[in-house]
Design an enzyme around this catalytic site. Structure first.
Site, PDB file in Angstrom:
ATOM      1  N   VAL A 181      65.360  53.295  38.683  1.00 12.42           N
ATOM      2  CA  VAL A 181      65.639  54.574  39.336  1.00 12.42           C
ATOM      3  C   VAL A 181      66.061  55.632  38.327  1.00 12.42           C
ATOM      4  O   VAL A 181      66.301  56.792  38.690  1.00 12.42           O
ATOM      5  CB  VAL A 181      66.690  54.373  40.449  1.00 12.42           C
ATOM      6  N   TYR A 238      96.061  65.025  36.578  1.00 14.16           N
ATOM      7  CA  TYR A 238      96.251  64.510  35.220  1.00 14.16           C
ATOM      8  C   TYR A 238      97.692  64.088  34.971  1.00 14.16           C
ATOM      9  O   TYR A 238      97.957  63.182  34.185  1.00 14.16           O
ATOM     10  CB  TYR A 238      95.829  65.567  34.199  1.00 14.16           C
ATOM     11  N   GLY A 289      76.046  54.865  36.622  1.00 13.74           N
ATOM     12  CA  GLY A 289      77.373  54.369  36.961  1.00 13.74           C
ATOM     13  C   GLY A 289      78.461  55.022  36.149  1.00 13.74           C
ATOM     14  O   GLY A 289      78.364  56.161  35.707  1.00 13.74           O
ATOM     15  N   GLU A 326      86.924  71.834  32.616  1.00 15.72           N
ATOM     16  CA  GLU A 326      86.660  71.696  34.045  1.00 15.72           C
ATOM     17  C   GLU A 326      86.934  72.992  34.793  1.00 15.72           C
ATOM     18  O   GLU A 326      86.208  73.342  35.735  1.00 15.72           O
ATOM     19  CB  GLU A 326      87.498  70.542  34.604  1.00 15.72           C
TER      20      GLU A 326
END
Length: 397
Positions: free
Chosen positions: A277, A99, A384, A141
């Site tokens: 998909v 970061y 994506g 995270e």
């Protein structure tokens, strides 16, 4: 929260920064990747070539700044945005120290594009915006990595391809088992893994694929459609590699499962809507429900170009047959045409899950709104990179 000194500065400059976000992120990516070529492993070459990656970052920056000054998504919506980004970052193995580099290049790009208009006061205010955003992501995270038992120095695990199954035209499933003989990790239906592919030119590329069956303890399954380039866009590099070069007996490096398009607890009616998909997380959800809650009412709706391109059709039928109440609807462009939302049997209390191209989801979401289904009961996943500008707003994979 922004400091009292920074808030009016961000409020005054957000329109200017927003108007130049495409240029800013273009400079940011070009400079950072030219000076740190090893980082190209983290970014999809296809998304970079089409500008999709740049648009994703631009939208996230604008959304967060607008949120901080009270002109953008409310706290609940932005909490979801942070969660989605954090899940994606963990699946890519992003570490806290990265970061600092990103912040340096991003704020440098702001200065490059806007020039002398960026005073020290403006630079300091936008630096504060960035680090407020980064701190939220780093904290989330860290918790996700701990929950997944991930070693920060190597987030990947070796898997053996134990079977390869042709599902439809241009679509294959790969059945994966951990090489160390341990059980496959538990995951929640709707989550995805990242596949780390080492290419013949020595580079590595990362792609994320939804897990297309329920957690069984022994294996993971991903279902991959070959991406064909259109309108000058390149073919999918990794989907092509997995189709052309990977067979049973080969090894792949896989992340732990992540993602927030997960089945919520409950026993109420479900509506699963997919295109192409995008059926993969729906297949995992239906498989799970058929095993643990066969009395649950489920409607599964799928849109595709043709029957030949419809993946996991047999799986959906077999798992649906285990349920006490199951309805399946299919629309093919070469047959009945595009999906008609008004023709879908929608229970007024249904929990809805969507996955497919953004325009498809926008159409379905709008139709469900007309039929009385509120945002809080519509959850979705985007293919994506995060497409913030074109995504439907959400109050949710």
């Amino acid at each position: 929260m922004l400091s009292a000194s920074s808030k009016p500065v961000v409020e005054a400059t957000l329109p200017v920064v927003g108007a130049h976000l495409d240029a800013i992120t273009g400079v940011f990516y070009r400079t950072m990747l030219e000076e740190n070529p090893e980082l190209t492993n983290l970014f999809s070459r296809s998304a970079q070539a089409t500008g999709e990656q740049r648009g994703a970052l631009a939208g996230a920056v604008a959304a967060f700044a607008a949120h901080l000054i009270g002109a953008g998504p409310d706290a609940a919506v932005f909490d979801h945005i942070v969660e989605r980004i954090a899940q994606r970052h963990c699946a890519l193995g992003i570490r806290p120290e990265q970061y600092t580099m990103v912040g340096r290049y991003l704020l440098g790009a702001v200065g490059t594009v806007l020039g002398d208009a960026v005073t020290p006061q403006i630079a300091a205010a936008w630096d504060e915006v960035y680090w407020l955003f980064a701190a939220r992501l780093i904290g989330r995270e860290a918790r996700l990595y701990a929950e997944a038992g991930v070693d920060g120095t190597d987030p990947w695990r070796d898997y053996l391809v134990v079977n390869r199954i042709t599902e439809a035209d241009d679509t294959v499933s790969l059945l994966l088992a951990p090489l160390n003989g341990e059980p496959a990790p538990h995951f929640r239906p709707g989550q995805y893994v990242t596949v780390a592919v080492d290419l013949p030119d020595g580079s590595r590329q990362l792609r994320q694929y939804s897990l297309s069956q329920a957690a069984t303890g022994g294996t993971l399954r991903i279902t991959v459609r070959r991406v064909r380039g259109r309108a000058g866009a390149p073919d999918g590099l990794i989907s092509g590699f997995l189709h052309d070069r990977v067979e049973a007996g080969d090894k792949l490096r896989i992340s732990q499962p992540y993602g927030d398009l997960v089945l919520r607890p409950g026993d109420g009616p479900l509506l699963l809507v997919s295109a192409g998909v995008g059926i993969t997380p729906m297949a995992a959800i239906l498989d799970h429900v058929s095993r643990v809650a066969p009395a649950r009412e489920v409607v599964a709706v799928h849109a595709d170009r043709s029957a030949d391109r419809h993946p996991l059709r047999a799986d959906m039928a077999v798992n649906g047959a285990r349920l006490r109440s199951f309805t399946s609807q299919v629309w093919y462009e070469d047959g009945a045409g595009r999906i008609d939302v008004d023709a879908i049997p929608v229970h007024p209390e249904a929990e809805v899950y969507l996955c497919g191209p953004v325009p498809f989801m926008q159409q379905v979401r709008a139709g469900l709104h007309r039929r009385g289904i509120p945002d809080e009961r519509i959850r979705y996943e985007v293919f994506g990179s995060e497409q913030w500008r074109s995504e439907p707003s959400r109050n949710e994979q």
